[in-house]
Motif scaffolding. Structure first.
Motif, PDB file in Angstrom:
ATOM      1  N   LYS A   1      18.501 -12.268  65.396  1.00  9.39           N
ATOM      2  CA  LYS A   1      17.747 -11.040  64.652  1.00  9.39           C
ATOM      3  C   LYS A   1      16.335 -10.896  64.779  1.00  9.39           C
ATOM      4  O   LYS A   1      15.628 -10.241  64.932  1.00  9.39           O
ATOM      5  CB  LYS A   1      18.478 -10.967  63.473  1.00  9.39           C
ATOM      6  N   PRO A   2      15.704 -12.547  64.509  1.00  6.88           N
ATOM      7  CA  PRO A   2      14.109 -12.614  64.466  1.00  6.88           C
ATOM      8  C   PRO A   2      13.762 -12.270  65.854  1.00  6.88           C
ATOM      9  O   PRO A   2      12.576 -11.505  65.984  1.00  6.88           O
ATOM     10  CB  PRO A   2      13.958 -14.182  64.034  1.00  6.88           C
TER      11      PRO A   2
ATOM     12  N   PHE B   1       9.706 -16.628  64.135  1.00  9.76           N
ATOM     13  CA  PHE B   1       9.317 -15.479  63.620  1.00  9.76           C
ATOM     14  C   PHE B   1       8.214 -15.368  63.060  1.00  9.76           C
ATOM     15  O   PHE B   1       7.245 -14.217  63.496  1.00  9.76           O
ATOM     16  CB  PHE B   1      10.694 -14.706  62.778  1.00  9.76           C
TER      17      PHE B   1
ATOM     18  N   TYR C   1      14.885 -13.303  57.783  1.00 11.07           N
ATOM     19  CA  TYR C   1      13.959 -13.618  58.824  1.00 11.07           C
ATOM     20  C   TYR C   1      12.912 -14.483  58.396  1.00 11.07           C
ATOM     21  O   TYR C   1      12.439 -15.154  59.220  1.00 11.07           O
ATOM     22  CB  TYR C   1      13.472 -12.169  59.122  1.00 11.07           C
TER      23      TYR C   1
ATOM     24  N   ALA D   1       9.527  -8.565  55.510  1.00 13.05           N
ATOM     25  CA  ALA D   1      11.098  -8.982  55.741  1.00 13.05           C
ATOM     26  C   ALA D   1      11.657  -9.905  54.787  1.00 13.05           C
ATOM     27  O   ALA D   1      10.717 -10.414  53.914  1.00 13.05           O
ATOM     28  CB  ALA D   1      11.158  -9.854  57.284  1.00 13.05           C
TER      29      ALA D   1
END
Length: 300
Positions: free
Chosen positions: A35-36, A68, A62, A58
């Motif tokens: 997801k990052p 990230f 994250y 975020a």
């Protein structure tokens, strides 16, 4: 407003080629991505389209990812992210020194920090907490207790430190912020905002993420973002795009209505002031004040 959205595919999908083909997932999206990683790619896509935005916010899902945070810093972006309470940090004045060993052998080739990293929760345990109000809500001023310290993140290269095993060396300098809510719950954050940033600005920046959370909730509950029941990559993203367009339209109408309301309030206040002044005119003619005319209401 929402400007980008991309579906996250778990390993059960990316490892099933036939399933990806049936869902018509584009070839460039069939490789596993966290997801990052997807978030950074969407930020790059938005930046390339000349979308302007301020601080990147975020949650801890994250913020836990060092790549990230480092990716945002490399892009020259300001960021403020949630982190778990056990994330390790160093004091801001940590120094790298040559380790002193009692056992003879090959000399060490790498420096080590003069102190060990500790959990974010432990770092702020003895900090000074202060009540901060960051904005007005529907039930009055929003406030909580906050504490903030300058630290060095423990996300540098891994290195064996004495008998403690592998430890991450100090990384970039950042703000470590703690929030204590009225319920007693504590939350922790990291931000790369300038060192001169005051506590209220840090708190207001962190809490601005509530707007994003609220928008996502409205997209799902009021505009049907999570009501899609199709089986194709393209179908889902088309459905998401339509909900995002609908949200942008409603947000435009909401802001226009708020602007008219504020304009009417200013006009009403000016008229009331003028009426009060006309009732209490001074006798000296040069001090007379003429009434401000009320602006006509327009229907856009």
């Amino acid at each position: 407003v929402m400007v980008a959205l991309r579906l996250f595919l778990p390993d059960s999908w990316t490892s099933d080629v036939s399933r990806l083909k049936r869902a018509r997932v584009p070839v460039e999206h069939r490789t596993p991505r966290s997801k990052p990683e997807i978030a950074l790619a969407e930020i790059d896509r938005a930046t390339a389209a000349n979308v302007r935005f301020g601080c990147v916010l975020a949650d801890a899902g994250y913020g836990l990812s060092a790549p990230f945070r480092q990716g945002l810093t490399e892009r020259g972006l300001a960021w403020a992210v949630g982190i778990p309470r056990h994330l390790k940090v160093y004091p801001v004045d940590v120094k790298l020194v040559w380790p002193i060993t009692k056992v003879r052998g090959k000399p060490r080739k790498h420096h080590v920090p003069d102190v060990l990293s500790i959990a974010a929760e432990q770092m702020l345990a003895s900090a000074k907490w202060k009540a901060v109000s960051w904005r007005s809500g529907t039930k009055g001023r929003l406030k909580a207790r906050f504490a903030a310290l300058r630290v060095r993140t423990a996300d540098g290269p891994p290195q064996r430190i004495w008998d403690k095993g592998q430890q991450h060396l100090p990384g970039d300098e950042a703000w470590l912020i703690g929030e204590q809510r009225a319920s007693g719950e504590k939350k922790y954050y990291l931000a790369n905002l300038p060192a001169a940033t005051d506590l209220r600005t840090l708190a207001a920046t962190i809490k601005a993420r509530w707007i994003c959370e609220q928008a996502h909730q409205q997209l799902k509950e009021e505009l049907g973002l999570d009501h899609f029941e199709g089986r194709s990559w393209q179908g889902l993203h088309r459905h998401a795009l339509m909900t995002m367009i609908a949200y942008a339209f409603l947000q435009h109408r909401r802001l226009a209505h708020a602007g008219r309301k504020k304009k009417n309030q200013r006009t009403s206040a000016s008229a009331n002031h003028a009426r009060r002044t006309s009732r209490h005119r001074r006798s000296h003619p040069s001090a007379a004040v003429s009434a401000v005319p009320i602006l006509p209401k327009t229907n856009p």
